[in-house]
Design an enzyme around this catalytic site. Structure first.
Site, mmCIF file in Angstrom:
data_model
loop_
_atom_site.group_PDB
_atom_site.id
_atom_site.type_symbol
_atom_site.label_atom_id
_atom_site.label_comp_id
_atom_site.label_asym_id
_atom_site.label_seq_id
_atom_site.Cartn_x
_atom_site.Cartn_y
_atom_site.Cartn_z
ATOM 1 N N ASN A 181 0.652 -0.989 0.129
ATOM 2 C CA ASN A 181 -0.096 -0.027 -0.034
ATOM 3 C C ASN A 181 0.888 1.281 -0.006
ATOM 4 O O ASN A 181 2.132 1.196 0.414
ATOM 5 C CB ASN A 181 -0.695 0.046 1.234
ATOM 6 N N HIS A 232 1.031 4.935 1.337
ATOM 7 C CA HIS A 232 0.150 5.847 2.365
ATOM 8 C C HIS A 232 0.964 7.312 2.444
ATOM 9 O O HIS A 232 2.182 7.321 2.578
ATOM 10 C CB HIS A 232 0.241 5.062 3.626
ATOM 11 N N SER A 248 4.942 6.579 2.212
ATOM 12 C CA SER A 248 5.643 5.356 2.423
ATOM 13 C C SER A 248 4.788 4.370 1.707
ATOM 14 O O SER A 248 3.725 4.336 1.558
ATOM 15 C CB SER A 248 5.348 5.100 4.153
ATOM 16 N N ASP A 299 -2.499 0.549 8.320
ATOM 17 C CA ASP A 299 -1.086 1.493 7.971
ATOM 18 C C ASP A 299 0.063 0.894 8.993
ATOM 19 O O ASP A 299 0.874 1.946 9.511
ATOM 20 C CB ASP A 299 -1.327 3.124 7.963
HETATM 21 C C1 GRF Z 1 -2.614 9.083 -2.679
HETATM 22 O O1 GRF Z 1 -2.430 10.183 -2.173
HETATM 23 C C2 GRF Z 1 -2.378 7.989 -1.708
HETATM 24 O O2 GRF Z 1 -1.266 7.804 -0.975
HETATM 25 C C3 GRF Z 1 -3.642 7.862 -0.974
HETATM 26 O O3 GRF Z 1 -4.487 8.364 -1.609
HETATM 27 C C4 GRF Z 1 -4.182 9.084 -2.881
HETATM 28 C C5 GRF Z 1 -4.482 8.386 -4.078
HETATM 29 O O4 GRF Z 1 -3.959 9.080 -5.243
HETATM 30 N N1 GRF Z 1 -3.973 6.783 -0.097
HETATM 31 P P1 GRF Z 1 -4.386 8.269 -6.667
HETATM 32 O O5 GRF Z 1 -5.719 7.590 -6.759
HETATM 33 O O6 GRF Z 1 -3.299 7.304 -6.714
HETATM 34 O O7 GRF Z 1 -4.030 9.320 -7.755
#
Ligand code: GRF
Length: 197
Positions: free
Chosen positions: A109, A111, A138, A147
């Site tokens: 994932n 985050h 991360s 997370d």
């Molecule tokens: C990113 O900032 C990711 O870290 C968070 O949600 C956002 C998703 O953006 N979990 P995208 O859909 O990849 O443009």
């Protein structure tokens, strides 16, 4: 080199998924994106994936009465593709062990914080409220705790005095894309291996 087969889970615009798809076109990139799935029918990333001829499905969480029922259906979808790895990329669902366990040590994932700081939502807002001078993103393994899994890679950005949550989010998003590309390469190539406690 046999590329690792990767499925990507999204909920929205899918810019991280797009970065992974673009990177994976390079012959020497150790992973290929073979499917995309979203829990939201209107996720913009689904259109992009389809334009790239990547099978992209929606399993709408609203069609299911429980988290487990949704997770069972999503896992069944992922199992169709003989995947080596799953990447969550802006996948905004809390997952139960029904979905997590089959992919233990094989699910990543991204985050938007320097974990273990700021788990959960509204990370940019919280970093600014705390007066943090650095923030970042991360890539980590997914475990049952939100997370909380082992971090594969991180990148930091400065927090500027006049930052808003939006301006900080945009600066973090810019570094998320190369970070996820790098982290997936490390895992898919076997250079980084999960400790799996
Ligand atoms: C990113 O900032 C990711 O870290 C968070 O949600 C956002 C998703 O953006 N979990 P995208 O859909 O990849 O443009």
């Amino acid at each position: 080199m046999q590329k690792k087969r990767v499925g990507v889970l999204i909920s929205g615009r899918g810019s991280n998924m797009r970065a992974l798809v673009e990177a994976s076109r390079a012959a020497d990139y150790p992973a290929e994106i073979v499917c995309v799935a979203s829990n939201r029918p209107n996720a913009g990333g689904l259109d992009y994936a389809r334009q790239q001829n990547i099978p992209a499905s929606c399993i709408d969480h609203k069609d299911f009465g429980t988290r487990e029922a949704f997770d069972t259906a999503l896992n069944a979808e992922l199992q169709k593709y003989n995947l080596d790895l799953v990447c969550c990329a802006g996948f905004m669902r809390i997952m139960t062990p029904t979905l997590i366990n089959p992919w233990a040590g094989r699910m990543l994932n991204i985050h938007p914080s320097l974990l273990p700081l700021y788990k959960g939502l509204h990370t940019h807002e919280r970093a600014i409220a705390d007066g943090a001078k650095i923030h970042g993103a991360s890539v980590h393994y997914v475990t049952a705790e939100l997370d909380d899994g082992e971090v594969v890679a991180q990148t930091a950005v400065p927090v500027l005095q006049d930052d808003t949550p939006e301006s900080l989010a945009a600066r973090v998003l810019d570094i998320e894309h190369p970070l996820y590309v790098k982290a997936l390469a490390l895992v898919a190539s076997g250079q980084f291996q999960a400790k799996l406690s």
